[in-house]
Design an enzyme around this catalytic site. Structure first.
Site, mmCIF file in Angstrom:
data_model
loop_
_atom_site.group_PDB
_atom_site.id
_atom_site.type_symbol
_atom_site.label_atom_id
_atom_site.label_comp_id
_atom_site.label_asym_id
_atom_site.label_seq_id
_atom_site.Cartn_x
_atom_site.Cartn_y
_atom_site.Cartn_z
ATOM 1 N N HIS A 69 0.850 -1.185 0.000
ATOM 2 C CA HIS A 69 0.000 0.000 0.000
ATOM 3 C C HIS A 69 0.890 1.241 0.000
ATOM 4 O O HIS A 69 2.063 1.193 0.394
ATOM 5 C CB HIS A 69 -0.889 0.015 1.239
ATOM 6 C CG HIS A 69 -1.973 -1.017 1.212
ATOM 7 N ND1 HIS A 69 -3.034 -0.976 2.089
ATOM 8 C CD2 HIS A 69 -2.163 -2.109 0.442
ATOM 9 C CE1 HIS A 69 -3.839 -1.985 1.846
ATOM 10 N NE2 HIS A 69 -3.335 -2.708 0.860
ATOM 11 N N GLU A 71 1.062 3.801 1.897
ATOM 12 C CA GLU A 71 1.625 4.160 3.203
ATOM 13 C C GLU A 71 2.817 3.275 3.555
ATOM 14 O O GLU A 71 3.838 3.765 4.047
ATOM 15 C CB GLU A 71 0.568 4.018 4.304
ATOM 16 C CG GLU A 71 -0.664 4.855 4.088
ATOM 17 C CD GLU A 71 -1.810 4.075 3.448
ATOM 18 O OE1 GLU A 71 -1.594 3.443 2.392
ATOM 19 O OE2 GLU A 71 -2.918 4.109 4.001
ATOM 20 N N CYS A 102 -2.129 -0.638 7.541
ATOM 21 C CA CYS A 102 -1.311 0.565 7.456
ATOM 22 C C CYS A 102 -1.318 1.349 8.763
ATOM 23 O O CYS A 102 -0.288 1.877 9.187
ATOM 24 C CB CYS A 102 -1.781 1.433 6.296
ATOM 25 S SG CYS A 102 -1.490 0.652 4.684
#
Length: 182
Positions: A69, A71, A102
């Site tokens: 992801h 992040e 995350c």
């Protein structure tokens, strides 16, 4: 700008709202890179002392990695830059409200602050589905702010998914037209 005229730094003497917008625009640019690669357009930047030290965007499809992801990608780069898995004094800006994976990584990194753009009613854990950042039982508490450039960030996601639906519909039409009629 800062003395070295760094384009990744927020203008001096800016208030918090202006800083948040400045850095969210940088995260938004990362989200556009994700779209260019066929990924869900989410982007993130990590900031330390008013300077972007790391960037990231969604890459789970390209990297065949469910943890890739935006992040996580930005946190990994920031940890490399600082030579530490903990990122005290750092802020993370992300175009979409963080998911539980995350958010957990953000808390383990000891971020001072997380700022997100659009809310995520399906998987957001900074207030939409639940707020993991408010759990008093956890040993680290990260300040969270949401809604920075929310409309722009949400519209980018809506446009991406509308575009993807049109592509799928077009492929179906093409397949249908290629099937010989009897």
């Amino acid at each position: 700008m800062t003395e070295d005229n760094n384009l990744n730094a927020v203008p001096d003497h800016a208030d918090q709202a202006a800083s948040d917008i400045f850095f969210m625009r940088a995260a938004y640019a990362q989200a556009q890179l994700a779209w260019d690669e066929g990924e869900v357009p989410v982007g993130a930047v990590v900031v330390k002392d008013g300077v972007i030290i790391a960037t990231g965007y969604n890459r789970p499809i390209v990297d065949h990695d469910p943890t890739a992801h935006a992040e996580i990608m930005a946190l990994r780069r920031a940890a490399e830059v600082l030579g530490n898995y903990r990122l005290p004094g750092c802020e993370l800006y992300v175009t979409l409200e963080p998911c539980v994976m995350c958010a957990g990584a953000m808390m383990h990194a000891r971020l001072a602050r997380v700022v997100f753009g659009a809310s995520d009613a399906k998987t957001g854990v900074a207030g939409s589905v639940l707020n993991i950042f408010e759990q008093s039982q956890l040993n680290h508490h990260t300040q969270v702010s949401g809604g920075v450039l929310a409309e722009e960030c949400a519209q980018l996601l809506k446009d991406f998914f509308a575009h993807r639906r049109r592509e799928v519909a077009e492929r179906k039409r093409q397949v249908k037209s290629e099937i010989p009629s009897t």
